[in-house]
Design a protein around this motif. Structure first.
Motif, PDB file in Angstrom:
ATOM      1  N   VAL A  89       0.660  -1.224   0.011  1.00 31.43           N
ATOM      2  CA  VAL A  89      -0.078  -0.133  -0.050  1.00 31.43           C
ATOM      3  C   VAL A  89       1.012   1.479  -0.163  1.00 31.43           C
ATOM      4  O   VAL A  89       1.938   1.260   0.810  1.00 31.43           O
ATOM      5  N   PRO A  90       0.647   1.909   0.030  1.00 27.90           N
ATOM      6  CA  PRO A  90       1.035   3.644  -0.685  1.00 27.90           C
ATOM      7  C   PRO A  90       1.826   4.341   0.739  1.00 27.90           C
ATOM      8  O   PRO A  90       0.591   4.168   1.963  1.00 27.90           O
ATOM      9  N   ARG A  91       3.190   4.628   1.274  1.00 28.38           N
ATOM     10  CA  ARG A  91       3.313   4.867   2.549  1.00 28.38           C
ATOM     11  C   ARG A  91       3.090   6.073   2.157  1.00 28.38           C
ATOM     12  O   ARG A  91       2.854   7.214   1.469  1.00 28.38           O
ATOM     13  N   MET A  92       1.469   6.813   3.897  1.00 29.32           N
ATOM     14  CA  MET A  92       1.403   7.669   3.734  1.00 29.32           C
ATOM     15  C   MET A  92       2.052   8.495   4.818  1.00 29.32           C
ATOM     16  O   MET A  92       2.780   8.780   5.404  1.00 29.32           O
ATOM     17  N   ILE A  93       2.391   9.887   4.456  1.00 24.66           N
ATOM     18  CA  ILE A  93       2.978  11.114   5.297  1.00 24.66           C
ATOM     19  C   ILE A  93       2.131  11.982   5.598  1.00 24.66           C
ATOM     20  O   ILE A  93       1.218  12.857   5.107  1.00 24.66           O
ATOM     21  N   ALA A  94       1.740  11.830   6.780  1.00 22.91           N
ATOM     22  CA  ALA A  94       0.462  12.636   7.778  1.00 22.91           C
ATOM     23  C   ALA A  94       1.033  13.557   8.675  1.00 22.91           C
ATOM     24  O   ALA A  94       2.066  13.680   9.385  1.00 22.91           O
ATOM     25  N   TRP A  95      -0.169  15.098   8.369  1.00 25.48           N
ATOM     26  CA  TRP A  95       0.427  15.527  10.692  1.00 25.48           C
ATOM     27  C   TRP A  95      -0.445  16.887  10.002  1.00 25.48           C
ATOM     28  O   TRP A  95      -1.459  17.073   9.138  1.00 25.48           O
ATOM     29  N   ASN A  96      -0.756  16.984  11.837  1.00 27.95           N
ATOM     30  CA  ASN A  96      -2.442  17.004  12.203  1.00 27.95           C
ATOM     31  C   ASN A  96      -3.559  16.610  11.029  1.00 27.95           C
ATOM     32  O   ASN A  96      -4.373  17.928  11.141  1.00 27.95           O
ATOM     33  N   GLY A  97      -3.704  15.494  11.144  1.00 25.19           N
ATOM     34  CA  GLY A  97      -4.706  14.513  10.477  1.00 25.19           C
ATOM     35  C   GLY A  97      -4.706  15.062   9.358  1.00 25.19           C
ATOM     36  O   GLY A  97      -5.752  14.368   8.737  1.00 25.19           O
ATOM     37  N   VAL A  98      -3.804  15.796   8.077  1.00 26.56           N
ATOM     38  CA  VAL A  98      -3.849  15.343   6.483  1.00 26.56           C
ATOM     39  C   VAL A  98      -2.895  14.606   6.585  1.00 26.56           C
ATOM     40  O   VAL A  98      -1.695  15.020   6.720  1.00 26.56           O
ATOM     41  N   GLY A  99      -2.831  14.027   5.775  1.00 18.08           N
ATOM     42  CA  GLY A  99      -2.400  13.146   5.030  1.00 18.08           C
ATOM     43  C   GLY A  99      -2.027  12.569   3.447  1.00 18.08           C
ATOM     44  O   GLY A  99      -3.308  12.827   2.979  1.00 18.08           O
ATOM     45  N   ILE A 100      -1.242  12.657   2.961  1.00 18.23           N
ATOM     46  CA  ILE A 100      -0.953  12.665   2.012  1.00 18.23           C
ATOM     47  C   ILE A 100       0.112  10.948   1.305  1.00 18.23           C
ATOM     48  O   ILE A 100       0.723  11.066   1.821  1.00 18.23           O
ATOM     49  N   SER A 101       0.416  10.625  -0.253  1.00 16.34           N
ATOM     50  CA  SER A 101       0.748   9.883  -0.167  1.00 16.34           C
ATOM     51  C   SER A 101       2.421   9.589  -0.228  1.00 16.34           C
ATOM     52  O   SER A 101       2.817  10.886  -1.074  1.00 16.34           O
ATOM     53  N   ALA A 102       3.419   9.045   0.093  1.00 16.78           N
ATOM     54  CA  ALA A 102       5.014   9.128  -0.592  1.00 16.78           C
ATOM     55  C   ALA A 102       5.649   9.486  -1.646  1.00 16.78           C
ATOM     56  O   ALA A 102       5.750  10.820  -2.163  1.00 16.78           O
TER      57      ALA A 102
END
Length: 513
Positions: free
Chosen positions: A379-392
């Motif tokens: 699965v795509p690795r997610m980069i999250a901050w303050n509840g908002v995330g996008i894939s690597a």
């Protein structure tokens, strides 16, 4: 005039590129648009291997449009043409495929409609977003920033030696102060974009784009059954063919064709019929041998001779003494996929001396595999901050866009800074050596002090730095006078007029106060 116009057009173009790049990154992150790199030949000749297609969400979709939808359990999308259906379930098919897609996604599940096609653009995008290229871009930006910081530190150390007598304006603001306020805001924006791009790039490239994950995966395997029989013209049917789920009356025919359509992984299929009676007798009757297929869809059919099946049950009844009817028929196409899984759907029919009928409701003609398995997927690795995330992977693209936008803004500022040169020599001196200068009223020449005129202002500045002094200056009648007073000697430089004649060596100013 022509050079100035060319400069303005170039500046506007670079600024537009930076803004468009930043906007594109925002649109991609928000999910309103997506970049699709084509693989395979299913859409030839419209799209070919390695093409880049931009798709965007739409409020509605129509038959004939090319759209993308996500494939379940995969980090991929299918980009095919809509050939039927509606918002509840669309039917897709590749232009170069022989069969329709097995999935029927809803309108709200579509990724978007094709808007822009760039032939072979996907190959270039993969090159531009590869680790070596993005790493080189980040290195150039960081190297430029380090050089600028080093230069500022050197200037601070040099000017600290001549600032012991009076507090002056920090030297690092001189360049920015010479720019319009709009460009100073752009400089701050460029710095923010560069910081965001470097930070996001470090997070995106510090790990893999995908990571292993275990999830509950539902099988999408399905079998659709149907049957037909040629019954001739009679009052029993509207036409000459009986169709499922209607019963087939045996006075009109004893031959029934059963059709089945498989949707799932490729493999082999074997069809058999399980016969049974209420008394407990049962028998397995092979109908077709193993057939291998390589596509995700397979269509097959078998013919049932009702008289033969009934005769087999009656022969068993004569031996056992058990009743021969009614006869239950379970038609089973057994599919063994290339992954090793087995799927054994059943079509249940009931045979009597009068008719062959479907056992159960009409929806039993469709059998879906409902088993759920634990499957390890990437699965795509997610980069999250303050509840908002996008894939690597998305973060890698966004970081590249941010760094390119910051680079474009930096280029604009460099061009503008070089173009905004001072109008005269005195203004250039005041701008470059602001930390050395102290503005005073015109001063008379002290009696008995030697006065030496230097030929260039940098020479006067070196003298001031050597003795730890400041440069005094004033303007009189359009002539800018700069002096450095040592304990015994006065050094002078004038800008804006011809050198002072030799017969007037004792005057510091053209007019004494």
């Amino acid at each position: 005039m022509a050079q100035r116009l060319t400069h303005r057009l170039r500046t506007a173009f670079l600024l537009a590129v930076a803004v468009l790049a930043a906007c594109a990154g925002i649109v991609l992150v928000s999910g309103q648009a997506a970049v699709v790199i084509t693989h395979g030949v299913s859409m030839n000749p419209v799209y070919h291997q390695g093409d880049l297609v931009i798709v965007a969400r739409a409020s509605s979709y129509s038959v004939g449009e090319i759209a993308a939808y996500s494939l379940p359990g995969k980090d991929e999308v299918a980009l095919h043409r809509i050939i039927g259906g509606n918002g509840e379930a669309f039917v897709f098919k590749g232009d170069n495929n022989q069969s329709v897609d097995p999935l029927s996604p809803r309108g709200e599940d579509l990724v978007g409609r094709a808007l822009l096609h760039i032939p072979q653009g996907g190959l270039w995008l993969e090159i531009l977003t590869s680790p070596p290229v993005l790493g080189l871009t980040t290195f150039v930006l960081l190297a430029g920033g380090s050089a600028a910081v080093t230069t500022r530190h050197r200037r601070k150390r040099r000017r600290a030696a001549v600032s012991r007598h009076i507090s002056t304006r920090p030297a690092q603001h001189q360049v920015l102060d010479g720019l319009p306020s709009a460009l100073r805001i752009s400089a701050a924006l460029g710095a923010v974009l560069a910081l965001m791009g470097v930070t996001l790039g470090v997070l995106a490239w510090s790990g893999p784009a995908e990571e292993a994950s275990t999830a509950q995966v539902k099988s999408g395997t399905r079998m659709d059954f149907s049957y037909t029989a040629a019954v001739g013209q009679s009052p029993a049917y509207d036409g000459t063919t009986a169709h499922s789920p209607d019963p087939v009356f045996r006075k009109l025919t004893n031959t029934v064709d059963v059709h089945f359509t498989y949707h799932g992984d490729p493999g082999t299929v074997t069809v058999r019929a399980e016969l049974s009676t209420p008394g407990g007798w049962h028998s397995s009757l092979p109908l077709t041998g193993p057939v291998t297929f390589t596509a995700n869809d397979y269509d097959g059919s078998v013919r049932l001779d009702l008289a033969t099946l009934e005769a087999k049950a009656q022969a068993a009844s004569a031996v056992t003494g058990l009743p021969s009817g009614p006869l239950s028929i379970a038609l089973t196409p057994q599919v063994t996929s290339t992954t090793g899984t087995e799927f054994q759907p059943e079509l249940k029919l009931n045979l009597t001396p009068l008719q062959l009928a479907l056992t159960g409701a009409p929806d039993t003609l469709t059998v879906t595999d409902t088993t759920t398995t634990q499957q390890a997927t990437m699965v795509p690795r997610m980069i999250a901050w303050n509840g908002v995330g996008i894939s690597a992977a998305t973060a890698q693209v966004v970081s590249a866009v941010l760094l390119l936008a910051a680079l474009a803004i930096a280029v604009i500022l460099v061009i503008v800074a070089r173009r905004t040169a001072p109008a005269d020599e005195a203004a250039a001196i005041r701008r470059r050596y602001a930390s050395l200068l102290v503005r005073v009223q015109p001063m008379p020449a002290p009696q008995g002090r030697p006065l030496i005129d230097v030929t260039t202002f940098p020479t006067l500045a070196k003298l001031a730095e050597r003795y730890g002094l400041l440069v005094l200056h004033w303007n009189r009648s359009g002539v800018e006078t700069f002096i450095v007073q040592d304990e015994n000697i006065t050094y002078r430089y004038r800008a804006g007029s011809d050198p002072v004649p030799a017969e007037q060596p004792s005057e510091l100013a053209d007019i004494q106060p």
